[in-house]
Design a protein around this motif. Sequence first.
Motif, PDB file in Angstrom:
ATOM      1  N   ARG A 192      22.441 -22.268 -21.266  1.00  0.00           N
ATOM      2  CA  ARG A 192      21.222 -22.277 -20.615  1.00  0.00           C
ATOM      3  C   ARG A 192      20.108 -23.128 -21.521  1.00  0.00           C
ATOM      4  N   PRO A 193      19.275 -23.700 -20.875  1.00  0.00           N
ATOM      5  CA  PRO A 193      19.010 -24.015 -19.531  1.00  0.00           C
ATOM      6  C   PRO A 193      20.080 -25.005 -19.087  1.00  0.00           C
ATOM      7  N   TYR A 194      20.559 -24.716 -17.736  1.00  0.00           N
ATOM      8  CA  TYR A 194      21.723 -25.664 -17.257  1.00  0.00           C
ATOM      9  C   TYR A 194      21.132 -27.152 -17.178  1.00  0.00           C
ATOM     10  N   LEU A 195      22.330 -27.885 -17.442  1.00  0.00           N
ATOM     11  CA  LEU A 195      22.242 -29.199 -17.626  1.00  0.00           C
ATOM     12  C   LEU A 195      22.683 -29.840 -16.317  1.00  0.00           C
ATOM     13  N   PRO A 196      22.414 -31.221 -15.767  1.00  0.00           N
ATOM     14  CA  PRO A 196      22.729 -31.889 -14.729  1.00  0.00           C
ATOM     15  C   PRO A 196      24.264 -32.440 -14.675  1.00  0.00           C
ATOM     16  N   PHE A 197      25.212 -31.447 -15.136  1.00  0.00           N
ATOM     17  CA  PHE A 197      26.507 -32.181 -15.249  1.00  0.00           C
ATOM     18  C   PHE A 197      27.078 -32.915 -14.082  1.00  0.00           C
ATOM     19  N   GLN A 198      26.813 -32.392 -12.864  1.00  0.00           N
ATOM     20  CA  GLN A 198      27.210 -33.107 -11.782  1.00  0.00           C
ATOM     21  C   GLN A 198      26.680 -34.559 -11.565  1.00  0.00           C
ATOM     22  N   GLN A 199      25.283 -34.409 -11.717  1.00  0.00           N
ATOM     23  CA  GLN A 199      24.648 -35.892 -11.549  1.00  0.00           C
ATOM     24  C   GLN A 199      25.442 -36.603 -12.738  1.00  0.00           C
ATOM     25  N   TRP A 200      25.484 -36.309 -13.742  1.00  0.00           N
ATOM     26  CA  TRP A 200      25.830 -37.459 -14.798  1.00  0.00           C
ATOM     27  C   TRP A 200      27.144 -37.590 -14.608  1.00  0.00           C
ATOM     28  N   ALA A 201      28.134 -36.894 -14.003  1.00  0.00           N
ATOM     29  CA  ALA A 201      29.370 -37.332 -13.481  1.00  0.00           C
ATOM     30  C   ALA A 201      29.166 -38.356 -12.500  1.00  0.00           C
ATOM     31  N   MET A 202      28.348 -38.251 -11.525  1.00  0.00           N
ATOM     32  CA  MET A 202      28.250 -38.949 -10.459  1.00  0.00           C
ATOM     33  C   MET A 202      27.671 -40.360 -11.037  1.00  0.00           C
ATOM     34  N   ARG A 203      26.989 -40.465 -11.948  1.00  0.00           N
ATOM     35  CA  ARG A 203      26.556 -41.673 -12.573  1.00  0.00           C
ATOM     36  C   ARG A 203      27.537 -42.303 -13.563  1.00  0.00           C
ATOM     37  N   ALA A 204      28.212 -41.688 -14.159  1.00  0.00           N
ATOM     38  CA  ALA A 204      29.186 -42.159 -15.092  1.00  0.00           C
ATOM     39  C   ALA A 204      30.561 -42.592 -14.426  1.00  0.00           C
ATOM     40  N   GLU A 205      30.785 -42.012 -13.488  1.00  0.00           N
ATOM     41  CA  GLU A 205      31.996 -42.326 -12.967  1.00  0.00           C
ATOM     42  C   GLU A 205      31.996 -42.798 -11.389  1.00  0.00           C
ATOM     43  N   GLY A 206      30.642 -42.711 -10.785  1.00  0.00           N
ATOM     44  CA  GLY A 206      30.636 -43.258  -9.598  1.00  0.00           C
ATOM     45  C   GLY A 206      31.308 -42.348  -8.387  1.00  0.00           C
ATOM     46  N   LEU A 207      31.288 -40.891  -8.667  1.00  0.00           N
ATOM     47  CA  LEU A 207      31.964 -39.823  -7.867  1.00  0.00           C
ATOM     48  C   LEU A 207      30.854 -39.444  -7.017  1.00  0.00           C
ATOM     49  N   ARG A 208      31.230 -38.723  -5.830  1.00  0.00           N
ATOM     50  CA  ARG A 208      30.597 -38.088  -4.972  1.00  0.00           C
ATOM     51  C   ARG A 208      31.101 -36.739  -4.323  1.00  0.00           C
ATOM     52  N   GLN A 209      30.325 -35.831  -3.897  1.00  0.00           N
ATOM     53  CA  GLN A 209      30.891 -34.724  -3.311  1.00  0.00           C
ATOM     54  C   GLN A 209      31.841 -34.698  -2.139  1.00  0.00           C
ATOM     55  N   SER A 210      32.824 -34.062  -2.378  1.00  0.00           N
ATOM     56  CA  SER A 210      33.730 -33.619  -0.913  1.00  0.00           C
ATOM     57  C   SER A 210      32.889 -32.572  -0.052  1.00  0.00           C
ATOM     58  N   PRO A 211      33.510 -32.348   0.758  1.00  0.00           N
ATOM     59  CA  PRO A 211      33.132 -31.459   1.702  1.00  0.00           C
ATOM     60  C   PRO A 211      32.784 -29.907   1.165  1.00  0.00           C
ATOM     61  N   LEU A 212      34.072 -29.790   0.157  1.00  0.00           N
ATOM     62  CA  LEU A 212      33.782 -28.462  -0.512  1.00  0.00           C
ATOM     63  C   LEU A 212      32.671 -28.376  -1.691  1.00  0.00           C
ATOM     64  N   GLY A 213      31.906 -29.485  -1.878  1.00  0.00           N
ATOM     65  CA  GLY A 213      31.185 -29.441  -2.612  1.00  0.00           C
ATOM     66  C   GLY A 213      31.645 -29.746  -4.224  1.00  0.00           C
TER      67      GLY A 213
END
Length: 226
Positions: free
Chosen positions: A98-119
Amino acid sequence: MDADPIERARAALAPSGLILRGALNFAPDEERPEGPDGAPARAVILVGNAGAAYWRHFSRWRAEQAASVANPLDTWSRMVIARAAEAIGARVAMPNDRPYLPFQQWAMRAEGLRQSPLGLLIHPRFGLWHAFRGALLLDVEIPVQGVGEVNHPCDLCTGKPCLNACPVSAYTAEGFAYQACLTHVRGGEGMGCRTGCLARNACPHGREWRYPAAVQAFHQRAFAGI
């Protein structure tokens, strides 16, 4: 600091089965977490797993710990990532800090990933069988290769079997029905889900990286608190 902290960090993690999962330099004007010197960090290296190569190393460590150790995988991951941080003069950040850091956003930027329908973020090679366990925050910029165009596996999947496999239809366009999923997994009819998420297992992509049954059951028990 070594001229190539990425290689130093990779070498420090190698005995654990954890791997580097991309890196990025922060823009000067974006909100940045604190780095090792107390000033806003200038770069982040993500750490995680692809498949379950880490499991035997974690299991060996866990067998030597008291049964009461809290959040054993997070505890082990922090310990392993701290060694890499020491090797390169970085600060450790964890997804549950805490406070939570934007890991998903970092991952999407660093590896070009996107969410699946499961999130969950889906990887073009590993499918849904990967995770981000922590990060290394640095007070210097690092050499980072740009992310090219990444094929999104879900774009090519017409049947979306992941959405049809959940017995309580917890995954919808409105988002993840967390409480419905949790109640089912904990209930008398949730035995099949306690050994692995049926929706996640229904995804046809990256099956060769699928976690073994023991690993899936561990994560499901942790999720359900049972």
